[in-house]
Scaffold this motif. Structure first.
Motif, short mmCIF file in Angstrom:
data_model
loop_
_atom_site.label_atom_id
_atom_site.label_comp_id
_atom_site.label_asym_id
_atom_site.label_seq_id
_atom_site.Cartn_x
_atom_site.Cartn_y
_atom_site.Cartn_z
N GLY A 338 0.81 -1.21 0.00
CA GLY A 338 0.00 0.00 0.00
C GLY A 338 0.84 1.26 0.00
O GLY A 338 2.01 1.24 -0.31
N TYR A 339 0.22 2.36 0.36
CA TYR A 339 0.96 3.61 0.50
C TYR A 339 0.25 4.48 1.52
O TYR A 339 -0.91 4.28 1.84
CB TYR A 339 1.10 4.33 -0.84
N ARG A 340 1.01 5.43 2.04
CA ARG A 340 0.48 6.28 3.09
C ARG A 340 0.14 7.68 2.59
O ARG A 340 -0.36 8.49 3.35
CB ARG A 340 1.50 6.38 4.23
N LYS A 341 0.47 7.97 1.34
CA LYS A 341 0.22 9.32 0.85
C LYS A 341 -1.27 9.63 0.91
O LYS A 341 -1.67 10.74 1.27
CB LYS A 341 0.74 9.49 -0.58
N PHE A 342 -2.10 8.66 0.55
CA PHE A 342 -3.54 8.87 0.55
C PHE A 342 -4.16 7.96 1.60
O PHE A 342 -4.13 6.73 1.48
CB PHE A 342 -4.14 8.55 -0.82
N ARG A 343 -4.73 8.55 2.62
CA ARG A 343 -5.37 7.80 3.69
C ARG A 343 -6.79 8.29 3.88
O ARG A 343 -7.03 9.48 3.99
CB ARG A 343 -4.61 7.98 5.01
N ILE A 344 -7.70 7.37 3.93
CA ILE A 344 -9.09 7.74 4.14
C ILE A 344 -9.29 8.10 5.61
O ILE A 344 -8.62 7.55 6.49
CB ILE A 344 -10.04 6.60 3.71
N CYS A 345 -10.16 9.04 5.89
CA CYS A 345 -10.40 9.48 7.26
C CYS A 345 -11.27 8.46 8.00
O CYS A 345 -11.86 7.56 7.40
CB CYS A 345 -11.10 10.84 7.26
N ALA A 346 -11.35 8.63 9.30
CA ALA A 346 -12.13 7.71 10.12
C ALA A 346 -13.60 7.67 9.72
O ALA A 346 -14.26 6.64 9.87
CB ALA A 346 -11.99 8.08 11.60
N ASP A 347 -14.10 8.80 9.20
CA ASP A 347 -15.51 8.83 8.78
C ASP A 347 -15.68 8.39 7.33
O ASP A 347 -16.73 8.60 6.73
CB ASP A 347 -16.11 10.22 8.98
N GLN A 348 -14.64 7.76 6.76
CA GLN A 348 -14.67 7.22 5.41
C GLN A 348 -14.78 8.30 4.33
O GLN A 348 -15.34 8.08 3.26
CB GLN A 348 -15.81 6.20 5.24
N THR A 349 -14.23 9.47 4.61
CA THR A 349 -14.17 10.52 3.61
C THR A 349 -12.71 10.88 3.36
O THR A 349 -11.83 10.53 4.15
CB THR A 349 -14.92 11.79 4.05
N GLY A 350 -12.48 11.59 2.30
CA GLY A 350 -11.15 12.12 2.01
C GLY A 350 -11.25 13.17 0.93
O GLY A 350 -11.74 12.91 -0.17
N ASP A 351 -10.82 14.39 1.24
CA ASP A 351 -10.87 15.46 0.25
C ASP A 351 -9.91 15.14 -0.90
O ASP A 351 -8.93 14.42 -0.73
CB ASP A 351 -10.49 16.79 0.89
N ILE A 352 -10.19 15.70 -2.06
CA ILE A 352 -9.44 15.38 -3.28
C ILE A 352 -8.71 16.62 -3.78
O ILE A 352 -9.32 17.68 -3.95
CB ILE A 352 -10.39 14.83 -4.36
N VAL A 353 -7.42 16.47 -4.03
CA VAL A 353 -6.61 17.58 -4.48
C VAL A 353 -6.67 17.71 -6.00
O VAL A 353 -6.68 16.70 -6.72
CB VAL A 353 -5.15 17.42 -4.01
N VAL A 354 -6.73 18.93 -6.49
CA VAL A 354 -6.71 19.20 -7.92
C VAL A 354 -5.49 20.02 -8.32
O VAL A 354 -4.94 19.86 -9.41
CB VAL A 354 -8.00 19.94 -8.35
N MET A 355 -5.03 20.89 -7.43
CA MET A 355 -3.87 21.73 -7.74
C MET A 355 -3.15 22.07 -6.45
O MET A 355 -3.79 22.39 -5.44
CB MET A 355 -4.32 23.01 -8.46
#
Length: 496
Positions: A338-355
């Motif tokens: 796996g990788y640690r750069k992208f981790r989902i939050c405890a509430d199963q959400t994760g904001d998405i970066v565009v720039m």
């Protein structure tokens, strides 16, 4: 009537809904196929129509593998050098170049209509006329944001449906629509890259003027373009069209005020739009979190979320000791997948970066180098390197070509997983490069469930797909790198 236009109009119409707001005046309902009669294209509704267009771009889906614009970003990295697909589900077909290149493929249609639906709704906002009391700052800001988003969409289309502008600026790419479509709209043929970029630059200049004075009221409003985002889009467009000095200038202007991360623990997770580097992104809430699920491919050990999106372990060899980004990956060589750069939050959400501002420093470094200003080019590169725990880049004995190659590799390390893989290969007219398994690596196999319920042995230690589907080697400027126009679109539009 042309069914292509009808499809765009019908699907776009569902975005003109009156949706209730949540954090950051965002939305918390799904687009539907019906128009709320109360939300008509008038000045007071321009901001809400833009919000709906943005929401649709990231949350509209046909399957969990086709979940908004983030799915297209993942495809772009899957088709390049540094991501390995576990042969299970998700983006395995993109890894093998056998989905978006096929006109009849469902992902091909999804990619096309997602962009044109967004464009059509931006066109609706832009078409609204306001005078007198209706011509408010809020209305102008909404139109400026629509111009910026339309430019973003056409920039995406220009990069994916034709080879780079620097190869052939008059090459035909995709249709250019700047007015809302309806049943009477005449379908258009392909516009040239030159025409598309002319429109993109025009839109961004208008956006800059209209957004003058606009200030986001909180981090959750980072989905709304401001002048920093517009300058970032200008920097991308200038880089793609070979306007080096303008690219560097716009990039450095865009990065102002966005502090670079300096610790791995700050970098890790990559799921919070309040991150100091994030210039533009898609906020998630518990009620709006579908696009998180195709974004955070994490932690195979605990089986959280999708896990088909893996870093090539050979990619590890490109990092220098002390680089804080090394800690963002669970390298396959070490027994992790796996990788640690992208981790989902405890509430199963994760904001998405565009720039991000990091990208802007890399654009400035590359553009200044291509403009034969190596002494200036190394400055933004060192700004980023120092933030990542590294010393200054040593220019001694380096040619312009070597420096640019190192900047491009720095882009791969910095922007891994953020959707720049295949577009960087296309714009630099390079070939995909994938290191095959060695005999030693091939001896280390892992079990993997297949979709038919059976087991298959596979090796995650390196690339297992190292040529095009027809067996030929990866080469520059291959049509396998480009998206096809959907079959139903070409069938419906005789001008294509």
């Amino acid at each position: 009537m042309n069914t292509s236009i009808k499809n765009i109009t019908l699907l776009a119409a569902g975005l003109l809904l009156g949706l209730s707001s949540c954090s950051g005046d965002f939305l918390d309902h799904r687009p539907t196929d019906a128009v709320d009669a109360a939300i008509v294209p008038v000045p007071s509704n321009a901001g809400r129509i833009f919000n709906d267009a943005w929401y649709n771009l990231f949350e509209y889906s046909s399957t969990y593998a086709n979940m908004g614009y983030r799915a297209l970003m993942l495809q772009d990295d899957m088709m390049a050098d540094d991501v390995i697909s576990r042969p299970m589900y998700g983006f395995n077909s993109s890894y093998q170049f056998n989905d978006v290149v096929m006109p009849a493929n469902t992902r091909t249609s999804f990619a096309w209509y997602l962009m044109y639906k967004t464009i059509d709704n931006c066109n609706t906002v832009i078409s609204i006329a306001a005078t007198g009391d209706d011509d408010t700052p809020e209305f102008r800001y909404a139109q400026g944001q629509a111009y910026a988003l339309r430019a973003f969409c056409y920039l995406h289309l220009a990069q994916h449906y034709q080879f780079t502008y620097l190869k052939d600026p008059v090459a035909l790419a995709v249709p250019l629509y700047t007015e809302p479509t309806g049943p009477a709209t005449q379908p258009k043929g392909k516009a040239s890259l030159e025409a598309l970029y002319t429109q993109i630059f025009s839109d961004l200049e208008k956006a800059n003027g209209l957004l003058d004075g606009y200030v986001r009221h909180d981090d959750k409003s980072k989905f709304k373009p401001n002048t920093s985002v517009v300058n970032g889009l200008l920097a991308r467009a200038y880089l793609l069209t070979g306007q080096w000095s303008d690219a560097a200038k716009a990039a450095l202007e865009a990065a102002k005020g966005y502090t670079l991360m300096t610790e791995a623990k700050t970098y890790m997770g990559f799921n919070d739009i309040s991150n100091s580097e994030w210039m533009w992104g898609h906020p998630q809430s518990v009620s709006q979190s579908d696009s998180s699920y195709n974004f955070y491919y994490i932690d195979v050990v605990t089986s959280d979320a999708y896990n088909s999106f893996m870093a090539d372990p050979h990619f590890m060899d490109t990092f220098e000791p002390g680089d804080i980004r090394l800690d963002l990956f669970q390298w396959m060589r070490e027994g992790y997948l796996g990788y640690r750069k992208f981790r989902i939050c405890a509430d199963q959400t994760g904001d998405i970066v565009v720039m991000r501002s990091a990208e802007m420093y890399l654009i400035a470094a590359e553009a200044l180098a291509r403009d034969n200003q190596l002494d200036e080019a190394v400055k933004p590169l060192n700004t980023l390197r120092n933030a990542r725990g590294l010393g200054d880049y040593d220019l001694t004995g380096k040619t312009k070509e070597q420096f640019i190659a190192d900047v491009l590799m720095e882009r791969r390390r910095e922007l891994w997983g953020e959707g720049f893989g295949i577009t960087d290969i296309l714009r630099t007219q390079q070939a995909v490069e994938r290191l095959p398994l060695t005999n030693e690596e091939a001896a280390k196999e892992y079990d993997c469930w297949q979709q038919d319920g059976t087991y298959k042995k596979y090796n995650p230690e390196g690339h297992w797909f190292t040529s095009f589907p027809d067996g030929t080697k990866f080469v520059p400027n291959s049509t396998y790198y480009l998206y096809a126009i959907p079959e139903k679109e070409t069938n419906a539009n005789p001008n294509l």
